[in-house]
Design an enzyme around this catalytic site. Structure first.
Site, PDB file in Angstrom:
ATOM      1  N   GLY A  10      45.351  38.507  48.117  1.00  0.00           N
ATOM      2  CA  GLY A  10      43.991  38.890  47.751  1.00  0.00           C
ATOM      3  C   GLY A  10      43.109  39.145  48.966  1.00  0.00           C
ATOM      4  CG  ASN A  45      36.376  31.563  43.993  1.00  0.00           C
ATOM      5  OD1 ASN A  45      35.622  32.535  44.013  1.00  0.00           O
ATOM      6  ND2 ASN A  45      36.340  30.623  44.916  1.00  0.00           N
ATOM      7  CD  GLN A  47      40.514  32.480  40.913  1.00  0.00           C
ATOM      8  OE1 GLN A  47      41.100  32.140  39.883  1.00  0.00           O
ATOM      9  NE2 GLN A  47      40.780  31.898  42.076  1.00  0.00           N
ATOM     10  CB  THR A  62      59.474  46.790  56.352  1.00  0.00           C
ATOM     11  OG1 THR A  62      59.708  47.631  57.481  1.00  0.00           O
ATOM     12  CG2 THR A  62      60.653  46.868  55.394  1.00  0.00           C
ATOM     13  CB  CYS A  86      33.620  17.147  54.258  1.00  0.00           C
ATOM     14  SG  CYS A  86      33.035  15.744  55.188  1.00  0.00           S
TER      15      CYS A  86
HETATM   16  C1  LIG Z   1      38.154  35.337  44.076  1.00  0.00           C
HETATM   17  C2  LIG Z   1      39.198  35.272  45.148  1.00  0.00           C
HETATM   18  N1  LIG Z   1      39.363  36.308  45.979  1.00  0.00           N
HETATM   19  C3  LIG Z   1      40.278  36.298  46.956  1.00  0.00           C
HETATM   20  C4  LIG Z   1      41.092  35.218  47.165  1.00  0.00           C
HETATM   21  C5  LIG Z   1      42.082  35.227  48.290  1.00  0.00           C
HETATM   22  O1  LIG Z   1      43.373  35.494  47.826  1.00  0.00           O
HETATM   23  P1  LIG Z   1      44.645  35.125  48.742  1.00  0.00           P
HETATM   24  O2  LIG Z   1      44.724  33.650  48.793  1.00  0.00           O
HETATM   25  O3  LIG Z   1      45.811  35.745  48.007  1.00  0.00           O
HETATM   26  O4  LIG Z   1      44.444  35.749  50.054  1.00  0.00           O
HETATM   27  C6  LIG Z   1      40.956  34.107  46.331  1.00  0.00           C
HETATM   28  C7  LIG Z   1      41.762  32.894  46.563  1.00  0.00           C
HETATM   29  O5  LIG Z   1      41.319  31.792  46.372  1.00  0.00           O
HETATM   30  C8  LIG Z   1      39.992  34.135  45.299  1.00  0.00           C
HETATM   31  O6  LIG Z   1      39.805  33.098  44.478  1.00  0.00           O
END
Ligand SMILES: Cc1ncc(COP(=O)(O)O)c(C=O)c1O
Length: 370
Positions: free
Chosen positions: A81, A161, A189, A247, A332
């Site tokens: 992501g 998230n 998400q 690749t 934290c």
């Molecule tokens: C909303 C959102 N975007 C992007 C990511 C990042 O994805 P990745 O861990 O596959 O890089 C996360 C991961 O927690 C996410 O919750």
């Protein structure tokens, strides 16, 4: 010799952190298995050893495309992501810089959007961070007003998230289209939890992350609508139609493809929603007005329950819950606990926000635990 599975070592374990990562679905693992042993050829080679890998890569691309309702050529495999988001933001900025320098996003994006935005600011981009209401939703009118003739990209996450709030993407994307601005959504998400058809949503770019939908970590994809201008961020040979060099791992792509095939059936989410709501009712009957729900009561992912234990510290509660895996948004820093930026943007006070815990359920969750 004792093993980790020995009952002496086992505590009762309850996994409620599916938004952090999901286990690999057994069907996904099975589909990937042959690529550990056979099919080792480079998908880009032109001989017998590459044929199976190449065919599997393209089948997987089709499976991802089918879930999103697009064509296979519009899918770029990435490492996850974060890379998909980076490619969308930096790729659009570098490709469209001649047109403008203004990007619009929200205050509650994942760091995989916020940090690339900060990086682009250092390169001269102007970024507008839209506010959200107390349930974590953006107001499409705020978006309308933020667009200028120099706006080249809008990036608004599909679902958050931490709190699970779902954004009015269709409306925001419509506004972007009317103004001729490219629209990206981070759907890491939402994929596999709610419908994510790119034409239904009306988006030009959409990011997904394998490990949030029962595929392995280290793989994801970016949907790039045909015709959208995007500069690669990894330059090299012409993999992924010149949009992402390196690749391809047929094994990881196969895993993502299979996971996307399984994710087309959203029916299992009904059961997850019932369990999530049951859990919330149980908590309410036990804690009454000493708890508060964070996020939108209705426009919310079916698996996500973010609860504040008022005047408590979420991390301390979790530390006391032996064997329970869940998350707290507060971080934290140098011995000080800070409110999650998402809850802060929603206007939640520290007394409420510091006690927030995110419980996220998934396919493996049962009433008994697990
Ligand atoms: C909303 C959102 N975007 C992007 C990511 C990042 O994805 P990745 O861990 O596959 O890089 C996360 C991961 O927690 C996410 O919750």
């Amino acid at each position: 010799m004792k093993t980790l599975n020995d009952p002496l070592y086992r505590t009762e374990r309850i996994y409620l952190d599916y938004n952090a990562s999901t286990p690999i679905d057994p069907a996904v693992a099975l589909a990937m298995e042959p690529f550990l042993h056979d099919h080792y050829g480079n998908p880009s080679s032109g001989h017998w050893a590459s044929f199976d890998a190449k065919a599997a890569l393209e089948t997987a691309r089709g499976q991802v495309a089918e879930l999103l309702g697009c064509n296979g050529e519009e899918i770029v495999f990435t490492s996850g992501g974060s890379e998909a988001n980076n490619l969308a933001l930096k790729g659009a900025f570098f490709a469209l810089r001649y047109k403008g320098d203004h990007v619009i996003t929200t205050r509650i994006e994942h760091p995989a959007i916020i940090e690339p935005c900060r990086f682009l600011e250092r390169l001269g981009a102007r970024i507008t961070y839209l506010p959200v209401d107390k349930s974590g939703r953006v107001d499409p009118d705020d978006l309308r007003q933020a667009i200028t003739p120099r706006t080249i990209l809008i990036s608004i996450m599909h679902a958050n998230n931490e709190i699970g709030t779902i954004q009015p993407i269709e409306e925001c994307a419509r506004i972007a289209r009317e103004r001729g601005v490219l629209f990206h959504t981070d759907a890491a998400q939402s994929v596999g939890k709610i419908a994510t058809d790119v034409n239904g949503l009306g988006v030009d770019l959409l990011s997904i992350a394998g490990h949030k939908l029962y595929a392995p970590k280290g793989v994801g994809a970016l949907f790039v609508r045909r015709g959208a201008q995007l500069e690669p961020i990894i330059h090299g040979a012409g993999h992924e139609s010149g949009r992402r060099a390196g690749t391809e791992s047929a094994m990881l792509a196969v895993g993502l493809g299979k996971a996307c095939e399984l994710a087309r059936d959203l029916a299992s989410m009904d059961g997850v929603r019932v369990l999530r709501d049951h859990f919330w009712l149980e908590l309410q009957s036990r804690f009454g007005n000493r708890i508060a729900l964070n996020g939108h009561p209705a426009h919310r992912l079916p698996n996500t329950l973010n609860v504040s234990f008022i005047n408590c510290i979420g991390a301390e509660i979790l530390n006391g819950l032996d064997g329970v895996a869940a998350s707290t948004g507060s971080a934290c820093h140098s011995g000080r606990i800070e409110l999650s930026p998402v809850l802060e943007a929603m206007g939640i006070t520290p007394e409420v926000g510091m006690g927030a815990i995110r419980f996220s359920l998934g396919r493996g969750t049962t009433r008994e635990g697990a």
